[in-house]
Design an enzyme around this catalytic site. Sequence first.
Site, short mmCIF file in Angstrom:
data_model
loop_
_atom_site.label_atom_id
_atom_site.label_comp_id
_atom_site.label_asym_id
_atom_site.label_seq_id
_atom_site.Cartn_x
_atom_site.Cartn_y
_atom_site.Cartn_z
N GLN A 126 -1.61 -7.10 7.22
CA GLN A 126 -1.56 -6.23 6.04
C GLN A 126 -2.94 -6.21 5.39
OE1 GLN A 126 -1.43 -7.72 2.53
NE2 GLN A 126 -1.91 -5.63 1.87
N TYR A 160 -5.42 -5.13 2.37
CA TYR A 160 -5.79 -4.62 1.05
C TYR A 160 -7.24 -4.19 1.18
CZ TYR A 160 -1.77 -6.28 -1.71
OH TYR A 160 -0.53 -6.47 -2.26
N THR A 190 -1.57 -1.38 2.63
CA THR A 190 -0.78 -1.32 1.39
C THR A 190 -1.54 -0.51 0.35
OG1 THR A 190 0.26 -3.44 1.85
CG2 THR A 190 0.30 -2.70 -0.44
N ASP A 219 11.46 -1.89 2.41
CA ASP A 219 11.75 -3.18 1.79
C ASP A 219 12.02 -2.99 0.31
OD1 ASP A 219 9.33 -3.21 0.31
OD2 ASP A 219 8.31 -4.46 1.78
#
Length: 379
Positions: free
Chosen positions: A154, A156, A182, A304
């Site tokens: 993931q 950032y 994200t 999610d």
Amino acid sequence: MVLDVSERPLPPLTQIPADLRSLADYARRAADHFTVEAWRHLEEGSGEGQTLRANRAAFARRGLLPRAMADLRGGETALDLFGRRHAAPLMLAPLAYQRLAHPDGELAVVRAATALDTGMIVSTLASFTLEEIAEAGRSFAGELGKDRAPLWFQLYLQPDRRHSLDLVRRAEAAGYEAIVLTIDAAIKLSGMTLPPGVSAANLAGMPMPRHTATPGGRILLGTPLADAAPRWEDLAWLREATRLPILVKGMVLGEDARRAVDLGADGLIVSNHGGRVLDGLPSALDMIEDVAAAVDGRIPLLVDGGFRSGTDMVKALALGARSVLIGRPQMHALAVAGMPGVAHAIHLLRTELEVTMAGLGCPRLADITRERVITLSGA
Ligand code: FNR
């Protein structure tokens, strides 16, 4: 019950007690295994917590409609995502700083994921390096004589693109199989001070993006933090930068989903960040259908936000999700019983999923269609 600070935290259990039979049981026990500050940080939603509550409330508004006497022979839960087998439509969501829950943090989680053939998404803000986590997964898979479970990274985005690119290259080199970008959490208010021994291991040596006040009385807008928030051109840049599949996490609208697909996204994760960013967002479950209609099967949709049971999972699958991620329950199980706790929690969820599929008369994932879910009136 709120405990006195001095009564916390309990160390992880060495055996899993028989009364831990659901993710809710783990959640109830977990509070005693965190400091008060870490527990609040983990559990809280943003603002008044409307979105946090909406995530759970959405499940109660949906009912399941079973087919009678369905033939259950030959049923299974496995699926393929980006050329890899997943044992069930379940993955571990990226969570920052898992050492807040247990000294082994992400290393324990990746071992549990490996044992249960469950994919894990490793956060940019992991408290071990992405290389250490990949290696722990690989060596544990070797010990068990099986393949390593799917591992995604993931991302950032960092204020300096060279640093973002560096993270992507490191993830590629360490064998990560997809990048999850994200996009919904560049701006987040968090008062949590990290305890000693817990840090963003991947970002050592990189400047942390922070809220830097600028002259002129600006609060947030117009400061470097807001200026660095992800833009569409960043997705286009990332698409050029890597050949790994890219999933965008944090989209909730069909219109945006379509644009992401056009820019080369290979998957989307419908998410409101567990109710931790924009308070007032509807539940993740309520947003799946709009995104699914826009994407029209061109790429897989994951989701999610509040998933805690097999019936929760089936409702999302019926509304158009290919797979479901769990966030906080990883931390609950990790704090309560370390690696075996996380493995046990995944096992419980997978068992509940199979029981639900059997009860619903849907032995295969493809059988879980829109007609199996009803929106309850007055709920
Ligand atoms: C998160 N989440 C998150 N997401 C992400 O993309 N990168 C991250 O580093 C984190 N970190 C993080 C820390 C904590 C403590 C929480 C609770 C959440 C969001 C996470 O991936 C996921 O979207 C939600 O947690 C899903 O909701 P549930 O399952 O926690 O209800």
